[in-house]
Write a protein that holds these residues in place. Sequence first.
Motif, PDB file in Angstrom:
ATOM      1  N   HIS A  57       0.828  -1.182  -0.008  1.00 22.14           N
ATOM      2  CA  HIS A  57      -0.056  -0.165  -0.098  1.00 22.14           C
ATOM      3  C   HIS A  57       0.918   1.313  -0.088  1.00 22.14           C
ATOM      4  CE1 HIS A  57       0.604  -0.591   4.378  1.00 22.14           C
ATOM      5  NE2 HIS A  57       0.012   0.838   4.371  1.00 22.14           N
ATOM      6  N   HIS A  59       1.350   4.060   1.673  1.00 23.67           N
ATOM      7  CA  HIS A  59       2.030   4.709   2.922  1.00 23.67           C
ATOM      8  C   HIS A  59       3.377   4.688   2.726  1.00 23.67           C
ATOM      9  CE1 HIS A  59      -1.944   4.272   5.707  1.00 23.67           C
ATOM     10  NE2 HIS A  59      -2.194   5.230   4.775  1.00 23.67           N
ATOM     11  N   ASP A  61       5.739   4.764   4.748  1.00 21.82           N
ATOM     12  CA  ASP A  61       6.448   4.012   5.633  1.00 21.82           C
ATOM     13  C   ASP A  61       6.553   2.479   5.015  1.00 21.82           C
ATOM     14  OD1 ASP A  61       3.901   3.651   6.506  1.00 21.82           O
ATOM     15  OD2 ASP A  61       4.624   2.668   8.349  1.00 21.82           O
ATOM     16  N   HIS A  62       6.036   2.447   3.703  1.00 18.71           N
ATOM     17  CA  HIS A  62       6.138   1.120   2.954  1.00 18.71           C
ATOM     18  C   HIS A  62       6.777   1.380   1.588  1.00 18.71           C
ATOM     19  CE1 HIS A  62       3.373  -1.170   5.868  1.00 18.71           C
ATOM     20  NE2 HIS A  62       3.411  -0.085   6.045  1.00 18.71           N
ATOM     21  N   HIS A 115      -7.642  -0.736   5.603  1.00 13.39           N
ATOM     22  CA  HIS A 115      -6.353   0.203   5.933  1.00 13.39           C
ATOM     23  C   HIS A 115      -6.237   1.237   4.942  1.00 13.39           C
ATOM     24  CE1 HIS A 115      -2.812   1.349   7.940  1.00 13.39           C
ATOM     25  NE2 HIS A 115      -2.164   1.241   6.827  1.00 13.39           N
ATOM     26  N   ASP A 134      -0.287  -3.715   6.332  1.00 14.17           N
ATOM     27  CA  ASP A 134      -0.842  -3.266   7.509  1.00 14.17           C
ATOM     28  C   ASP A 134      -2.083  -3.830   7.708  1.00 14.17           C
ATOM     29  OD1 ASP A 134       1.606  -1.878   7.972  1.00 14.17           O
ATOM     30  OD2 ASP A 134       0.791  -0.047   7.654  1.00 14.17           O
TER      31      ASP A 134
HETATM   32 FE   LIG Z   1      -0.088   1.850   6.651  1.00 14.14          FE
END
Ligand SMILES: [Fe+2]
Length: 256
Positions: A57, A59, A61-62, A115, A134
């Motif tokens: 996904h 985000h 931090d990914h 999410h 997540d």
């Molecule tokens: Fe996330």
Amino acid sequence: MSSLQVKLVKCLSDNYSYIIYNPISKNALVVDPAEAEPISKEIDILGLKLNFILITHHHQDHIGGNIDLKNLYQCKIIGYEEDASRINGIDIKLKNREIYRFEDEEIEINFAPGHTSGHVFYFFKKNKFAFVGDIVFSLGCGRIFEGNSSQMFNSVMQIKSLPDETKIFCGHEYTENNLKFCLAFDKQNNDLKDKALEIKNLRKKGLPTIPTDVLSEKKNNIFFRCDNPEISTNLEMRGETPEKIFEKLRELKDNF
Ligand SMILES: [Fe+2]
């Protein structure tokens, strides 16, 4: 026989990225690179050729390491077609349930919103690995940012329906906190008491609690156990559907 290895890489404060590789051919892919440096370090130590990046996904931090890793290794970035506009540097756009071949593995992409609206997980059919971002954590599930509780419930149930022996690789080390929540509302669960000891021992040594597996989560993760009558009794919600129990638990966890 497929023999892919998984190297867990700690990133940022509590993120996990994963390098999956064939130790003979040295071909590798990475799932959800939170940042480039710790990953490139491992790639170089192991002498791997980074071919692909898989994204669960959008985000930061990914996907934070996407562009630096692409520049370093000329690898291709793979993600969900419907969320392509939010995935930096994407090259290969997959449809829900499409299979991508890597070495002798078949990687299935599965749409699982809640999410985020474009979240997917990757199921490695031969090795029985699930990279879930997540959606699910050990003893927990992701927060609902772009979806509703019903979508999240269905996404968690998709993971629950994978074969029991499936190893679950998630995006964060949240297990100790999740354990406190499970213990609060699933007090009678004896398996959970054993799991608590295991987790505490690992964390005392600074070791990850990941991967977990589907069977262990079925026994211990309260979000997998919404059909358990003791939990509905603890919540004073006897007779409610598992989906309603899930909704209540997610709400309680948000404020725990
Ligand atoms: Fe996330």
